[in-house]
Scaffold this motif. Structure first.
Motif, PDB file in Angstrom:
ATOM      1  N   LYS A   5      24.424 -57.514  30.345  1.00 44.06           N
ATOM      2  CA  LYS A   5      23.354 -56.795  29.671  1.00 44.06           C
ATOM      3  C   LYS A   5      23.821 -55.396  29.311  1.00 44.06           C
ATOM      4  O   LYS A   5      24.311 -54.654  30.153  1.00 44.06           O
ATOM      5  CB  LYS A   5      22.112 -56.694  30.580  1.00 44.06           C
ATOM      6  CG  LYS A   5      21.472 -58.020  30.853  1.00 44.06           C
ATOM      7  CD  LYS A   5      20.844 -58.579  29.604  1.00 44.06           C
ATOM      8  CE  LYS A   5      20.194 -59.913  29.884  1.00 44.06           C
ATOM      9  NZ  LYS A   5      19.697 -60.553  28.702  1.00 44.06           N
ATOM     10  N   PHE A   6      23.697 -55.054  28.030  1.00 41.72           N
ATOM     11  CA  PHE A   6      23.979 -53.707  27.546  1.00 41.72           C
ATOM     12  C   PHE A   6      22.747 -53.232  26.803  1.00 41.72           C
ATOM     13  O   PHE A   6      21.990 -54.038  26.256  1.00 41.72           O
ATOM     14  CB  PHE A   6      25.179 -53.713  26.581  1.00 41.72           C
ATOM     15  CG  PHE A   6      26.463 -54.180  27.210  1.00 41.72           C
ATOM     16  CD1 PHE A   6      27.193 -53.353  28.039  1.00 41.72           C
ATOM     17  CD2 PHE A   6      26.948 -55.449  26.968  1.00 41.72           C
ATOM     18  CE1 PHE A   6      28.376 -53.787  28.612  1.00 41.72           C
ATOM     19  CE2 PHE A   6      28.124 -55.889  27.534  1.00 41.72           C
ATOM     20  CZ  PHE A   6      28.836 -55.051  28.360  1.00 41.72           C
ATOM     21  N   SER A   7      22.549 -51.926  26.745  1.00 42.11           N
ATOM     22  CA  SER A   7      21.400 -51.412  25.999  1.00 42.11           C
ATOM     23  C   SER A   7      21.626 -51.612  24.510  1.00 42.11           C
ATOM     24  O   SER A   7      22.753 -51.536  24.011  1.00 42.11           O
ATOM     25  CB  SER A   7      21.187 -49.932  26.310  1.00 42.11           C
ATOM     26  OG  SER A   7      22.222 -49.162  25.745  1.00 42.11           O
ATOM     27  N   ASP A   8      20.544 -51.901  23.787  1.00 46.04           N
ATOM     28  CA  ASP A   8      20.651 -52.131  22.348  1.00 46.04           C
ATOM     29  C   ASP A   8      21.156 -50.894  21.626  1.00 46.04           C
ATOM     30  O   ASP A   8      21.906 -50.998  20.656  1.00 46.04           O
ATOM     31  CB  ASP A   8      19.300 -52.556  21.772  1.00 46.04           C
ATOM     32  CG  ASP A   8      18.922 -53.965  22.217  1.00 46.04           C
ATOM     33  OD1 ASP A   8      19.817 -54.694  22.681  1.00 46.04           O
ATOM     34  OD2 ASP A   8      17.741 -54.328  22.089  1.00 46.04           O
ATOM     35  N   ALA A   9      20.780 -49.715  22.099  1.00 46.01           N
ATOM     36  CA  ALA A   9      21.237 -48.472  21.463  1.00 46.01           C
ATOM     37  C   ALA A   9      22.753 -48.335  21.573  1.00 46.01           C
ATOM     38  O   ALA A   9      23.418 -47.939  20.609  1.00 46.01           O
ATOM     39  CB  ALA A   9      20.542 -47.269  22.099  1.00 46.01           C
ATOM     40  N   ARG A  10      23.309 -48.676  22.722  1.00 42.38           N
ATOM     41  CA  ARG A  10      24.761 -48.600  22.907  1.00 42.38           C
ATOM     42  C   ARG A  10      25.467 -49.618  22.014  1.00 42.38           C
ATOM     43  O   ARG A  10      26.485 -49.320  21.395  1.00 42.38           O
ATOM     44  CB  ARG A  10      25.108 -48.834  24.384  1.00 42.38           C
ATOM     45  CG  ARG A  10      26.579 -48.989  24.672  1.00 42.38           C
ATOM     46  CD  ARG A  10      27.364 -47.735  24.387  1.00 42.38           C
ATOM     47  NE  ARG A  10      28.782 -47.986  24.638  1.00 42.38           N
ATOM     48  CZ  ARG A  10      29.761 -47.265  24.154  1.00 42.38           C
ATOM     49  NH1 ARG A  10      29.514 -46.218  23.398  1.00 42.38           N
ATOM     50  NH2 ARG A  10      31.010 -47.555  24.422  1.00 42.38           N
ATOM     51  N   GLU A  46      31.569 -55.181  25.514  1.00 38.18           N
ATOM     52  CA  GLU A  46      30.617 -54.486  24.638  1.00 38.18           C
ATOM     53  C   GLU A  46      30.787 -54.928  23.191  1.00 38.18           C
ATOM     54  O   GLU A  46      29.801 -55.162  22.492  1.00 38.18           O
ATOM     55  CB  GLU A  46      30.815 -52.969  24.719  1.00 38.18           C
ATOM     56  CG  GLU A  46      30.249 -52.344  25.956  1.00 38.18           C
ATOM     57  CD  GLU A  46      30.499 -50.844  26.006  1.00 38.18           C
ATOM     58  OE1 GLU A  46      29.710 -50.158  26.656  1.00 38.18           O
ATOM     59  OE2 GLU A  46      31.476 -50.356  25.397  1.00 38.18           O
TER      60      GLU A  46
END
Length: 103
Positions: A5-10, A46
């Motif tokens: 899981k990564f943040s959508d902004a990143r 990423e």
């Protein structure tokens, strides 16, 4: 899809631009890979998550390399271009990214 899981902004900041050149189109046709210019601190997971999220395709692997900046002359002074990172994204068979679709 990716289990991490990564943040959508990143993920929106990871991919800077597709690298479109004669060599990259040859690689894309022969090896089913797409080449992207990515931010210098991006990691393989990423980049994989970002490509899957943005283009709705399945990625099998990601290879990355740092392109060293060239020594260039600016008038009387010697300067140096910045280093940048390139990602070779290998798509699963049958997957395709079409950059010309938006035109």
């Amino acid at each position: 899809m990716s289990t991490l899981k990564f943040s959508d902004a990143r993920l929106l900041q990871v991919i800077l631009a597709p690298q479109i050149s004669e060599k990259s189109t040859y690689v894309a046709d022969k090896h089913e890979q797409v080449i992207f210019r990515v931010c210098p601190d991006a990691t393989k997971p990423e980049v994989k998550a970002a490509v899957e999220m943005l283009f709705k395709v399945e990625v099998s692997s990601v290879n990355m390399l740092v392109v060293k900046g060239k020594q260039k002359r600016f008038g009387r002074f010697m300067g140096r271009r910045s280093d940048w990172k390139k990602a070779f994204v290998c798509l699963k068979p049958g997957q395709e990214i079409n950059f010309a679709a938006g035109q």
